[in-house]
Design an enzyme around this catalytic site. Structure first.
Site, PDB file in Angstrom:
ATOM      1  N   ARG A 156       7.420  25.265  30.123  1.00 60.21           N
ATOM      2  CA  ARG A 156       7.903  24.058  29.432  1.00 60.21           C
ATOM      3  C   ARG A 156       8.499  23.048  30.407  1.00 60.21           C
ATOM      4  NH1 ARG A 156       9.921  28.352  25.289  1.00 60.21           N
ATOM      5  NH2 ARG A 156      10.582  29.226  27.273  1.00 60.21           N
ATOM      6  N   ARG A 239      15.259  29.415  40.373  1.00 62.05           N
ATOM      7  CA  ARG A 239      16.255  30.464  40.616  1.00 62.05           C
ATOM      8  C   ARG A 239      16.362  30.697  42.114  1.00 62.05           C
ATOM      9  NH1 ARG A 239      18.156  30.049  36.480  1.00 62.05           N
ATOM     10  NH2 ARG A 239      18.656  31.564  34.864  1.00 62.05           N
ATOM     11  N   GLU A 268      23.991  33.031  44.912  1.00 61.21           N
ATOM     12  CA  GLU A 268      24.971  32.005  44.552  1.00 61.21           C
ATOM     13  C   GLU A 268      26.139  32.625  43.782  1.00 61.21           C
ATOM     14  OE1 GLU A 268      22.090  29.593  42.386  1.00 61.21           O
ATOM     15  OE2 GLU A 268      23.098  30.076  40.510  1.00 61.21           O
ATOM     16  N   HIS A 286      23.815  24.476  40.992  1.00 62.16           N
ATOM     17  CA  HIS A 286      23.167  25.008  39.782  1.00 62.16           C
ATOM     18  C   HIS A 286      23.583  24.211  38.529  1.00 62.16           C
ATOM     19  CE1 HIS A 286      21.282  28.920  38.040  1.00 62.16           C
ATOM     20  NE2 HIS A 286      21.017  27.879  37.265  1.00 62.16           N
TER      21      HIS A 286
END
Ligand code: GLV
Length: 328
Positions: A156, A239, A268, A286
């Site tokens: 998507r 990611r 992270e 992020h």
């Protein structure tokens, strides 16, 4: 007696109120990131968990929390959850797709523009007081409009980025995905499936939007970076761990690719120290889905999933719906 649940991190007060109307809520109001042992302790006797990507739901946790029935992740990605282990134990897992697609695609595009046009690097230069004169080649970058946009992972969010590139910026869009999209989806995006090597070789700007898994670990490492154009930019809004950050820092330092924009990092919130010292990288913590409206929508969808999952309703976005079909 209302059903006991844990909200593992701070969340919007309105979402909390809704959950309190249905459940006995334990809430990590001061928003400390819980260690695995603290999380297990906080979950004792609880049937539901509203988690974020920071909480790891693994076999050890599931075995230590046998009352747990629903894990509602406030994220579209769910590599923090062992789905097979949940399914095996009859634990429903849910995520928050769709509500963040356009917001995340906006950010991916913003990061692409900032990277190609050297916005962070030039802003730091200005703030340091180093701007003494204009010069013809000062912070020259590469054009985004009319360039070739490569997309790795075409779900998507990948498709929403393709639309921005093709319709807004007149880009030629190529993509690689395990499965090719149907022609009727490709056509309006002007997107063409290519093999991974062609994607790496031909993209002027490569954006990563694939889910993290053992198979996608270090999808971009030394060998892949070596195939990219020296003028190319790389953007990761997917990611951490999909890119080998050490290899990327080397490629950036040696200018084997022009620049990178990273919103996600391996391990992270730690960031590989070499990335912090190369100038040609834009680093953000992020935040691709971080608009107020979208974060609200994600929190509400996670709450909808938790409420329906624990009260016999139909959760809007189950990851392992077979658990529901099987009956619990
Ligand atoms: C954010 O990274 C998400 O998966 O929603």
């Amino acid at each position: 007696m209302s059903i006991p649940v844990l909200v593992a991190r701070a969340v919007f007060p309105q979402t909390l109120e809704r959950l309190r109307a249905s459940f006995d809520v334990r809430h990590n109001a001061d928003d400390t990131v819980l260690s695995q042992d603290q999380l297990i302790e906080a979950l004792q006797g609880r049937q539901g968990l509203l988690a974020t990507g920071s909480e790891k739901v693994d076999e050890r946790l599931l075995d230590a929390c046998p009352k747990l029935r629903v894990v509602a992740n406030m994220a579209v990605g769910y590599n923090n959850i062992d789905i097979a282990a949940c399914t095996e134990r009859g634990v429903l897992a849910t995520n928050t797709p769709d509500v963040l697609t356009e917001t995340t695609a906006d950010f991916g595009f913003a990061l692409l523009l900032a990277t190609a046009r050297r916005m962070a690097e030039s802003e730091h230069f200005l703030r340091r007081g180093e701007w003494k004169k204009w010069s013809y080649d000062m912070f020259t970058g590469s054009d985004v409009h009319g360039a070739t946009l490569g997309i790795l992972g075409m779900g998507r969010i990948g498709q929403a980025i393709a639309r921005r590139g093709a319709l807004g910026f007149g880009m030629r869009v190529i993509y690689h995905n395990r499965s090719r999209l149907p022609e009727e989806t490709e056509l309006p995006l002007g997107a063409r499936w290519v093999d991974k090597e062609t994607l790496l070789r031909d993209a002027d700007h490569l954006i990563l939007v694939l889910p993290y898994s053992a198979e996608s670990h270090h999808s971009i490492g030394e060998a892949e970076l070596a195939l990219m154009k020296p003028t190319a930019t790389l953007v990761n809004v997917a990611r951490g761990g999909i890119v080998d950050d050490a290899a990327l820092a080397r490629a950036l330092r040696e200018q084997r690719i022009a620049a990178a924009g990273l919103d996600v990092f391996e391990g992270e919130p730690r960031v590989h120290p070499d990335l912090l010292t190369v100038p040609n990288v834009v680093l953000t913590p992020h935040i691709a889905s971080a608009t107020v409206a979208t974060r609200r929508a994600m929190a509400e969808l996670a709450a909808d999933n938790l409420i329906a999952g624990l009260t016999g309703g139909r959760p809007p976005s189950p990851i392992n719906p077979e658990v529901l079909r099987r009956g619990r």
